[in-house]
Scaffold this motif. Structure first.
Motif, PDB file in Angstrom:
ATOM      1  N   TYR A  15      59.090   3.969   8.849  1.00 17.20           N
ATOM      2  CA  TYR A  15      58.103   3.719   9.816  1.00 17.20           C
ATOM      3  C   TYR A  15      57.832   5.082  10.516  1.00 17.20           C
ATOM      4  O   TYR A  15      56.536   5.368  10.746  1.00 17.20           O
ATOM      5  CB  TYR A  15      58.968   2.621  10.915  1.00 17.20           C
ATOM      6  CG  TYR A  15      58.650   1.281  10.908  1.00 17.20           C
ATOM      7  CD1 TYR A  15      57.692   0.552  11.207  1.00 17.20           C
ATOM      8  CD2 TYR A  15      59.728   0.620  10.070  1.00 17.20           C
ATOM      9  CE1 TYR A  15      57.655  -0.813  10.998  1.00 17.20           C
ATOM     10  CE2 TYR A  15      59.837  -0.747   9.653  1.00 17.20           C
ATOM     11  CZ  TYR A  15      58.738  -1.394  10.375  1.00 17.20           C
ATOM     12  OH  TYR A  15      58.513  -2.633  10.126  1.00 17.20           O
ATOM     13  N   PRO A  50      53.368  -5.265   4.686  1.00 14.05           N
ATOM     14  CA  PRO A  50      54.111  -6.003   5.798  1.00 14.05           C
ATOM     15  C   PRO A  50      54.488  -4.901   6.884  1.00 14.05           C
ATOM     16  O   PRO A  50      54.504  -5.206   7.960  1.00 14.05           O
ATOM     17  CB  PRO A  50      55.142  -6.773   5.302  1.00 14.05           C
ATOM     18  CG  PRO A  50      55.067  -6.976   3.828  1.00 14.05           C
ATOM     19  CD  PRO A  50      54.211  -5.909   3.400  1.00 14.05           C
ATOM     20  N   ILE A  51      54.777  -3.866   6.314  1.00 14.23           N
ATOM     21  CA  ILE A  51      55.332  -2.648   7.309  1.00 14.23           C
ATOM     22  C   ILE A  51      53.909  -2.311   8.023  1.00 14.23           C
ATOM     23  O   ILE A  51      53.881  -2.175   9.350  1.00 14.23           O
ATOM     24  CB  ILE A  51      56.055  -1.522   6.561  1.00 14.23           C
ATOM     25  CG1 ILE A  51      57.389  -1.828   6.217  1.00 14.23           C
ATOM     26  CG2 ILE A  51      56.125  -0.474   7.606  1.00 14.23           C
ATOM     27  CD1 ILE A  51      58.192  -0.893   5.518  1.00 14.23           C
ATOM     28  N   HIS A  53      51.421  -4.210   8.457  1.00 18.53           N
ATOM     29  CA  HIS A  53      50.708  -4.992   9.348  1.00 18.53           C
ATOM     30  C   HIS A  53      51.780  -5.003  10.808  1.00 18.53           C
ATOM     31  O   HIS A  53      51.272  -5.514  11.778  1.00 18.53           O
ATOM     32  CB  HIS A  53      50.959  -6.451   8.745  1.00 18.53           C
ATOM     33  CG  HIS A  53      50.052  -6.471   7.542  1.00 18.53           C
ATOM     34  ND1 HIS A  53      50.340  -7.436   6.391  1.00 18.53           N
ATOM     35  CD2 HIS A  53      48.819  -6.001   7.121  1.00 18.53           C
ATOM     36  CE1 HIS A  53      49.377  -7.218   5.484  1.00 18.53           C
ATOM     37  NE2 HIS A  53      48.403  -6.116   6.131  1.00 18.53           N
ATOM     38  N   THR A  54      52.993  -4.914  10.890  1.00 18.22           N
ATOM     39  CA  THR A  54      53.876  -4.948  11.804  1.00 18.22           C
ATOM     40  C   THR A  54      53.455  -3.760  12.853  1.00 18.22           C
ATOM     41  O   THR A  54      53.294  -4.010  13.831  1.00 18.22           O
ATOM     42  CB  THR A  54      55.181  -4.681  11.191  1.00 18.22           C
ATOM     43  OG1 THR A  54      55.602  -5.800  10.466  1.00 18.22           O
ATOM     44  CG2 THR A  54      56.051  -4.472  12.571  1.00 18.22           C
ATOM     45  N   LEU A  55      53.034  -2.458  12.285  1.00 23.66           N
ATOM     46  CA  LEU A  55      52.518  -1.657  13.068  1.00 23.66           C
ATOM     47  C   LEU A  55      51.192  -1.745  13.569  1.00 23.66           C
ATOM     48  O   LEU A  55      51.036  -1.383  14.632  1.00 23.66           O
ATOM     49  CB  LEU A  55      52.605  -0.011  12.080  1.00 23.66           C
ATOM     50  CG  LEU A  55      53.926   0.316  11.812  1.00 23.66           C
ATOM     51  CD1 LEU A  55      53.915   1.431  10.727  1.00 23.66           C
ATOM     52  CD2 LEU A  55      54.889   0.925  12.825  1.00 23.66           C
ATOM     53  N   ASP A  57      50.042  -5.077  14.234  1.00 22.06           N
ATOM     54  CA  ASP A  57      50.706  -6.145  15.555  1.00 22.06           C
ATOM     55  C   ASP A  57      50.862  -5.110  16.653  1.00 22.06           C
ATOM     56  O   ASP A  57      50.618  -5.802  17.521  1.00 22.06           O
ATOM     57  CB  ASP A  57      51.388  -6.881  14.767  1.00 22.06           C
ATOM     58  CG  ASP A  57      50.867  -7.994  13.689  1.00 22.06           C
ATOM     59  OD1 ASP A  57      49.741  -7.725  13.485  1.00 22.06           O
ATOM     60  OD2 ASP A  57      51.673  -8.398  12.980  1.00 22.06           O
ATOM     61  N   GLU A  58      51.976  -4.495  16.449  1.00 28.53           N
ATOM     62  CA  GLU A  58      52.349  -3.554  17.658  1.00 28.53           C
ATOM     63  C   GLU A  58      51.540  -2.700  18.134  1.00 28.53           C
ATOM     64  O   GLU A  58      51.778  -1.778  19.240  1.00 28.53           O
ATOM     65  CB  GLU A  58      53.755  -2.802  17.166  1.00 28.53           C
ATOM     66  CG  GLU A  58      54.895  -3.706  16.903  1.00 28.53           C
ATOM     67  CD  GLU A  58      55.242  -4.667  18.027  1.00 28.53           C
ATOM     68  OE1 GLU A  58      55.178  -4.112  19.060  1.00 28.53           O
ATOM     69  OE2 GLU A  58      55.622  -5.815  18.001  1.00 28.53           O
TER      70      GLU A  58
END
Length: 100
Positions: A15, A50-51, A53-55, A57-58
């Motif tokens: 990350y 997905p990583i 997308h998570t970053l 989303d945040e």
């Protein structure tokens, strides 16, 4: 048991690595996979996206699609919130490195 913990720690490193490179220039998936491989991380698109997308989303990354050789490629850039987050992480990492 150690493998689960190691995996979580390395995921955190990934990350940070992604945010670092996104702070330098817009990045895209296949380039990031190659970059991570140079540092000993094996990453598939099914794990990397997905990583991303998570970053996103945040609100730490934002994406923009661009046409490259007739194909759509998604580029990821760091957001102002992502810059602040990365700065905070760097402080904590420096403290940790100094301590250990």
């Amino acid at each position: 048991m150690h493998n689960k913990i190691q995996r979580k720690v390395f995921l955190g490193f990934i990350y940070v690595h992604i945010l670092h490179h996104a702070s330098e220039k817009p990045i895209y998936g296949s380039w990031m996979i190659k970059e991570l491989e140079e540092h000993g991380y094996t990453m598939s698109p099914g794990t990397l996206y997905p990583i991303f997308h998570t970053l996103e989303d945040e609100k730490l990354l934002k994406s923009k699609a661009k046409n490259v050789n007739g194909k759509s490629r998604k580029y990821y850039s760091i957001t102002p919130e992502g810059v602040k987050f990365l700065e905070d992480i760097k402080i904590k990492l420096k403290e940790l490195i100094t301590e250990i």
